[in-house]
Structures are given as structure tokens and as C-alpha cells.
Design an enzyme around this catalytic site. Structure first.
Site, mmCIF file in Angstrom:
data_model
loop_
_atom_site.group_PDB
_atom_site.id
_atom_site.type_symbol
_atom_site.label_atom_id
_atom_site.label_comp_id
_atom_site.label_asym_id
_atom_site.label_seq_id
_atom_site.Cartn_x
_atom_site.Cartn_y
_atom_site.Cartn_z
ATOM 1 N N ARG A 1 0.815 -1.223 0.000
ATOM 2 C CA ARG A 1 0.000 0.000 0.000
ATOM 3 C C ARG A 1 0.850 1.276 0.000
ATOM 4 O O ARG A 1 0.355 2.369 -0.233
ATOM 5 C CB ARG A 1 -0.946 0.001 1.209
ATOM 6 C CG ARG A 1 -2.199 -0.834 0.979
ATOM 7 C CD ARG A 1 -3.087 -0.843 2.207
ATOM 8 N NE ARG A 1 -2.721 -1.871 3.160
ATOM 9 C CZ ARG A 1 -3.088 -1.889 4.442
ATOM 10 N NH1 ARG A 1 -3.825 -0.904 4.930
ATOM 11 N NH2 ARG A 1 -2.727 -2.872 5.246
ATOM 12 N N LYS B 1 31.848 27.954 0.687
ATOM 13 C CA LYS B 1 32.121 26.516 0.558
ATOM 14 C C LYS B 1 33.543 26.270 1.012
ATOM 15 O O LYS B 1 34.438 26.997 0.584
ATOM 16 C CB LYS B 1 31.934 26.080 -0.891
ATOM 17 C CG LYS B 1 32.045 24.584 -1.079
ATOM 18 C CD LYS B 1 32.687 24.183 -2.390
ATOM 19 C CE LYS B 1 34.158 24.449 -2.403
ATOM 20 N NZ LYS B 1 34.866 23.916 -3.563
HETATM 21 C C1 UD1 Z 1 -1.860 -6.947 11.142
HETATM 22 C C2 UD1 Z 1 -2.849 -7.809 11.937
HETATM 23 C C3 UD1 Z 1 -4.071 -6.978 12.274
HETATM 24 C C4 UD1 Z 1 -3.646 -5.756 13.036
HETATM 25 C C5 UD1 Z 1 -2.547 -4.962 12.298
HETATM 26 C C6 UD1 Z 1 -1.968 -3.918 13.214
HETATM 27 C C7 UD1 Z 1 -2.582 -10.102 11.199
HETATM 28 C C8 UD1 Z 1 -3.125 -11.221 10.383
HETATM 29 N N1 UD1 Z 1 -3.240 -8.965 11.178
HETATM 30 O O1 UD1 Z 1 -2.501 -6.581 9.933
HETATM 31 O O2 UD1 Z 1 -4.980 -7.736 13.058
HETATM 32 O O3 UD1 Z 1 -4.782 -4.938 13.260
HETATM 33 O O4 UD1 Z 1 -1.469 -5.822 11.907
HETATM 34 O O5 UD1 Z 1 -1.012 -3.115 12.560
HETATM 35 O O6 UD1 Z 1 -1.581 -10.295 11.861
HETATM 36 N N2 UD1 Z 1 4.788 -9.559 8.007
HETATM 37 C C9 UD1 Z 1 5.775 -10.500 7.853
HETATM 38 N N3 UD1 Z 1 5.515 -11.642 7.149
HETATM 39 C C10 UD1 Z 1 4.301 -11.900 6.602
HETATM 40 C C11 UD1 Z 1 3.277 -10.919 6.764
HETATM 41 C C12 UD1 Z 1 3.552 -9.776 7.473
HETATM 42 O O7 UD1 Z 1 6.890 -10.324 8.340
HETATM 43 O O8 UD1 Z 1 4.150 -12.962 5.990
HETATM 44 C C13 UD1 Z 1 5.080 -8.341 8.775
HETATM 45 C C14 UD1 Z 1 4.906 -7.066 7.960
HETATM 46 O O9 UD1 Z 1 6.116 -6.721 7.311
HETATM 47 C C15 UD1 Z 1 4.524 -6.058 9.019
HETATM 48 C C16 UD1 Z 1 3.804 -6.893 10.064
HETATM 49 O O10 UD1 Z 1 4.169 -8.235 9.826
HETATM 50 O O11 UD1 Z 1 5.656 -5.453 9.604
HETATM 51 C C17 UD1 Z 1 2.289 -6.740 9.956
HETATM 52 O O12 UD1 Z 1 1.898 -7.146 8.658
HETATM 53 P P1 UD1 Z 1 0.888 -6.301 7.799
HETATM 54 O O13 UD1 Z 1 0.800 -6.889 6.451
HETATM 55 O O14 UD1 Z 1 1.178 -4.866 7.940
HETATM 56 O O15 UD1 Z 1 -0.457 -6.701 8.566
HETATM 57 P P2 UD1 Z 1 -1.749 -5.826 8.694
HETATM 58 O O16 UD1 Z 1 -2.595 -6.036 7.497
HETATM 59 O O17 UD1 Z 1 -1.378 -4.448 9.056
HETATM 60 MG MG MG Z 2 0.417 -3.321 9.077
#
Ligand code: UD1
Ligand code: MG
Length: 475
Positions: free
Chosen positions: A26, A364
Site C-alpha cells: 500500500r 564553501k
Molecule cells: C496486522 C494484523 C491486524 C492488526 C494490524 C496492526 C494479522 C493477520 N493482522 O494486519 O490484526 O490490526 O497488523 O497493525 O496479523 N509480516 C511478515 N511476514 C508476513 C506478513 C507480514 O513479516 O508474511 C510483517 C509485515 O512486514 C509487518 C507486520 O508483519 O511489519 C504486519 O503485517 P501487515 O501486512 O502490515 O499486517 P496488517 O494487514 O497491518
Molecule cells: Mg500493518
């Protein structure tokens, strides 16, 4: 104090896992979201600060996308585990199991998101204390939002007890109305966490292993889980879009400016400045609106920083006035100096005490001794200017011959007349004078006068005669 002691006693057994493998689609960026800067530092730096403030154990960073850049950026601050494919937050945490090893069994695991940088240490200390007090297998931080958007919804039972988390994409219309959401910050008992993670499925809207599903699974296995609401929802704000990045940056600047104001700095319009977290400012300094201060910039006490000033890695002493639209980079400005308006101090500029650099002056790699002045319209590059020397308006150091740069050295107490060109390499001795409009190509000894302009010729009545001749000319 009790909390502090408790934290110290227990911090040894806290392990931190930071999730940082996702790209952050995003953001619509070529750069992974955790490396985007807010207030001069990458988002993930703030999360590492937080982890380091809570435990002596080095945090484990789960990396995937752009792992080399992340490793290069974070260096020795973290231990790294790789999540080859981003199969979800649950899968990400599971990757840390091997790094934690069997010693983790009796410990507590704090899970942070690499994209949630505004959480305060006190809040996490409160979360850990609550986790330990309640004997929960999992305790998470939630927030109340008017527009819960894409955050996971917190589903509670009739007695307010935590039941489960449902991701927005999986939620029913009714569940979408819930405005308590998951902040993405959790404390787990390690054994319970890893036992449950290995049982997760991908049976959901995104086809991922959700860390959030651990809650319902723990409950169905008879374990307890709880949720604590963060007082200020900004603490759990995640950076998923440029708009959220801007909100996070504004909050970081606000916190920093508040701290500076508590320490005695005046901001005429605190919301209209842009200041990196690393910038330091002394008491009784006044900062006007539309000022940008970056990098390692430090400003002393009793300074005036007028509108439009932009400093990057600049050291400013005490009682300095930086007037409107002064731009400076990699420069040092000593006490009682005055610069601008509209001055440009480029890298390697060193101004001594009480130096005056005025409007439309560019410098400079130039050192100005104490009390030296260049008040108007000059270029002083690759130069050394002695103490109390006066550089007249429009003076130019001709430092570049098209191939190499050359040095101009001016002794103390010299006087360089207006509109002079000093063709480097050249030395003007201490106390010497250069007549206005001169082009100096040879060294000038101390206390001498150098004058290179052609002598003036004045012809009386010339103009009158010319006008008469013009009138006589036939059309
Ligand atoms: C996640 C939560 C959501 C919460 C939100 C808060 C889950 C399923 N959902 O959603 O409930 O409200 O965070 O900010 O956990 N990441 C990995 N590996 C992956 C997927 C994600 O390392 O396979 C890391 C991302 O880089 C990020 C963090 O985990 O730093 C959160 O992932 P993101 O995709 O931002 O989850 P949200 O949709 O924000
Ligand atoms: Mg997130």
C-alpha cells in the site's frame, strides 16, 4: 519505581520478535516500508529502540523482502531470521523458533511489528506487567478507533472477555462495526505461542497463517488471553500507506518539539516546523515557523532561527542569529555569529565567533576567523579568511580553473574592496587593502594596497556635446 525494578528483574527472560518481512504494497514504493524515514530515521529504528529499552536480549528481526537492505541498515542491532515467502504474520513468528532454541520454553516473547513505531516504552511495560499479573498465555495491545479501517477487530464475550480477533477481510458486517482493533503488539508465553503456531491453518480470506488466530486457539485449548487498550491510539498506528507515514512523522515531530519546549526552547508555531529526532537545541533559543532541521544538527542557547532556515548536519553555537531563508549543510557556526537572510553555507564552512555573513553570500570549504565579515553578494570558496577581515560586496574567489580548485588565503584585519575578484591560488597578507573593483592575480604582501582597475578618465561637457550632435543628424 516498583515497575522499573520488576522490569529489570524480568527483562532477562524477555525475547523480542519484530515482524519485518512484508514489502508494504500500500506504500506504492520500491523501498520496503520499514526503511521509509520519519523525522530523519527509518521506521524500524524506532521499533528497535523500543525493544532495546525493554530487554537485554538482542531483538530477532524476521526479514524477507529486501532483506539485504534491511540487514545493512540495522546491522548489529538485531539477530535475523529469514521468512522466504510471506505466508502471513503467524508464519513469520514461527520462523523465529529455531533462533530462539529450546531455552525459550520458559520465557516471554514480545511480538512487535516493524511498521508500528510510536508505541511508548511505558505502555509496553504496562502490557508485560498486566500479562504477568493475569497469568495469561497471551496479552495484546488494542486501540479504539472511530474508523477502524483495515485493522483486525477485537471480538469480546458478554462479560467483556477476549474471545478472538477477526481480520477486516474476514469479518461479518456486524463485526466490522467493532471499533476496538488489534494493535499488532503481543506478549506471549513462548511455549504456548509456538505450540499453537504450528497448528494454524490458512483457511481465511487472504490464505495466510494469521498470528491473530493464535488467540482463539489458545482459548479453545483452555488457556487464557487478554487485551489491554492503549490510552492513545496513535501508539499502535501502523505505517501501511503514505498517509499513515505522514501521521507518524507529525507525531514524532510533535513529541520531539514538546520535549524541546519543556527544556526551554520557544517555538512560535510548533506545528509548522520539521525537525529530525536527532536534532538538539539549547534553552532560550527561538525557532520561527517553516524551519527544517535535519541530521546531526545541534543549536546552542539564546539563538534566533528565523523563518525558512534549513540546516542539515550543522553545528550552531550560542547567541547565533540565522536570518530568513538561510540554508546550511555540514557547517559550523560559532557563538554570536549572524548569517543571512538568504545565505548559503555549503559543506566545509566554518564561521568563527561574531562572524557576519549577509544576504546572498555563498560559502564553501571556507574558514572565517573571529569577527570577519562578508555582508553582501559574495562567493567565498576554498578560502581562509583571517579574523576581523572585511570582505566587500560582490567579492568573488575565483577558485576553479576548469580542472582544479585552488585556495585563497586572506590574513587577519584585511579589507577587500567591493566587486573584487581574487583569482586563486592567491594570498592577501594581513592588514592589506584591495581596492574596489580589482582583479587580484598576484599575492599581496601584508599591509600593502593592491589595485588593478584601469584609471578613470573624465571628460568635461562630453555628454552635452554628444546630445547636440545627435540632434543635428538628418532623419
Ligand atoms: C496486522 C494484523 C491486524 C492488526 C494490524 C496492526 C494479522 C493477520 N493482522 O494486519 O490484526 O490490526 O497488523 O497493525 O496479523 N509480516 C511478515 N511476514 C508476513 C506478513 C507480514 O513479516 O508474511 C510483517 C509485515 O512486514 C509487518 C507486520 O508483519 O511489519 C504486519 O503485517 P501487515 O501486512 O502490515 O499486517 P496488517 O494487514 O497491518
Ligand atoms: Mg500493518
Amino acid at each position: 519505581m516498583l515497575l522499573g525494578n520488576q522490569m529489570n528483574d524480568q527483562s532477562q527472560s524477555i525475547e523480542t520478535v519484530i515482524l519485518a518481512a512484508g514489502l508494504g504494497t500500500r506504500m506504492k514504493s520500491e523501498t520496503i516500508k520499514i526503511l521509509h524515514a520519519a523525522a530523519g530515521r527509518a521506521i524500524v529504528d524506532y521499533v528497535l529502540d523500543l525493544a532495546e529499552s525493554l530487554t537485554d536480549r538482542k531483538p530477532i528481526l524476521v526479514i524477507g523482502h529486501q532483506r539485504e537492505s534491511v540487514k545493512e541498515h540495522c546491522g548489529e542491532r538485531a539477530r535475523y531470521v529469514v521468512q522466504e515467502d510471506q505466508l502471513g504474520t503467524g508464519h513469520a513468528v514461527l520462523q523465529a523458533a529455531a533462533e530462539l532454541g529450546s531455552s525459550v520454553q520458559g520465557s516471554t516473547v514480545l511480538v512487535l511489528s516493524g511498521d508500528v513505531p510510536l508505541t511508548r516504552r511505558e505502555t509496553l511495560e504496562g502490557l508485560i506487567t498486566e500479562h504477568r499479573r493475569s497469568g495469561n498465555a497471551a496479552t495484546l495491545l488494542t486501540m479504539i478507533l472511530n474508523e477502524p479501517a483495515l485493522y483486525g477487530r477485537i471480538v469480546r464475550g458478554s462479560n467483556g472477555e477476549l474471545l478472538r480477533i477477526v481480520e477486516a477481510k474476514d469479518a461479518s458486517d456486524e463485526e466490522l462495526l467493532i471499533n476496538e482493533v488489534n494493535g499488532g503488539i503481543y506478549v506471549f508465553e513462548a511455549r504456548d505461542l509456538f505450540e499453537t503456531l504450528s497448528t494454524l491453518s490458512t483457511n481465511n480470506a487472504q490464505g495466510e497463517y494469521y498470528l491473530t488466530d493464535v488467540i482463539a486457539r489458545l482459548k479453545s485449548n483452555g488457556k487464557s488471553a487478554g487485551a489491554m487498550v492503549a490510552e492513545d491510539p496513535v501508539e499502535t498506528l501502523g505505517v501501511n500507506s503514505r498517509a499513515e507515514l505522514a501521521t507518524v512523522e507529525a507525531e514524532l515531530v510533535r513529541r520531539h518539539v514538546d520535549e524541546l519546549m519543556r527544556d526551554g526552547v520557544t517555538f512560535r508555531n510548533p506545528s509548522a516546523v520539521s525537525i529530525d529526532s536527532s536534532v538538539r537545541i539549547g534553552a532560550d533559543t527561538i525557532v520561527h515557523p517553516f524551519v527544517t532541521l535535519e541530521g546531526t544538527t545541534t543549536i546552542g542557547r539564546h539563538c534566533i532561527i528565523e523563518p525558512g532556515v534549513h540546516l542539515k548536519n550543522v553545528e550552531v553555537g550560542d547567541h547565533v542569529t540565522l536570518r530568513t531563508s538561510t540554508v546550511a549543510e555540514e557547517a559550523t557556526i560559532a557563538d554570536h555569529a549572524s548569517v543571512g537572510p538568504f545565505a548559503h553555507l555549503r559543506p566545509g564552512t566554518v564561521l568563527g565567533r561574531s562572524v557576519k555573513v549577509g544576504n546572498f553570500v555563498e560559502t564553501k570549504k571556507a574558514t572565517f576567523g573571529d569577527g570577519a565579515k562578508a555582508s553582501h553578494l559574495s562567493y567565498i570558496g576554498d578560502a581562509e579568511v583571517g579574523a576581523d577581515t572585511n570582505i566587500g560586496a560582490g567579492t568573488i574567489t575565483c577558485n576553479y580553473d576548469g580542472v582544479n580548485k585552488h585556495k585563497t588565503t586572506i590574513g587577519a584585519g584585511a579589507f577587500i574592496g567591493s566587486d573584487s575578484q581574487l583569482v586563486a591560488p592567491v594570498t592577501i597578507g594581513a592588514g592589506a587593502y584591495v581596492g574596489a573593483g580589482s582583479t587580484v592575480t598576484k599575492d599581496v604582501p601584508p599591509d600593502a594596497l593592491a589595485l588593478s582597475r584601469t584609471p578613470q578618465k573624465t571628460i568635461a561637457g562630453w555628454a552635452t556635446k554628444r546630445r547636440e550632435e545627435m540632434k543635428k543628424k538628418p532623419e
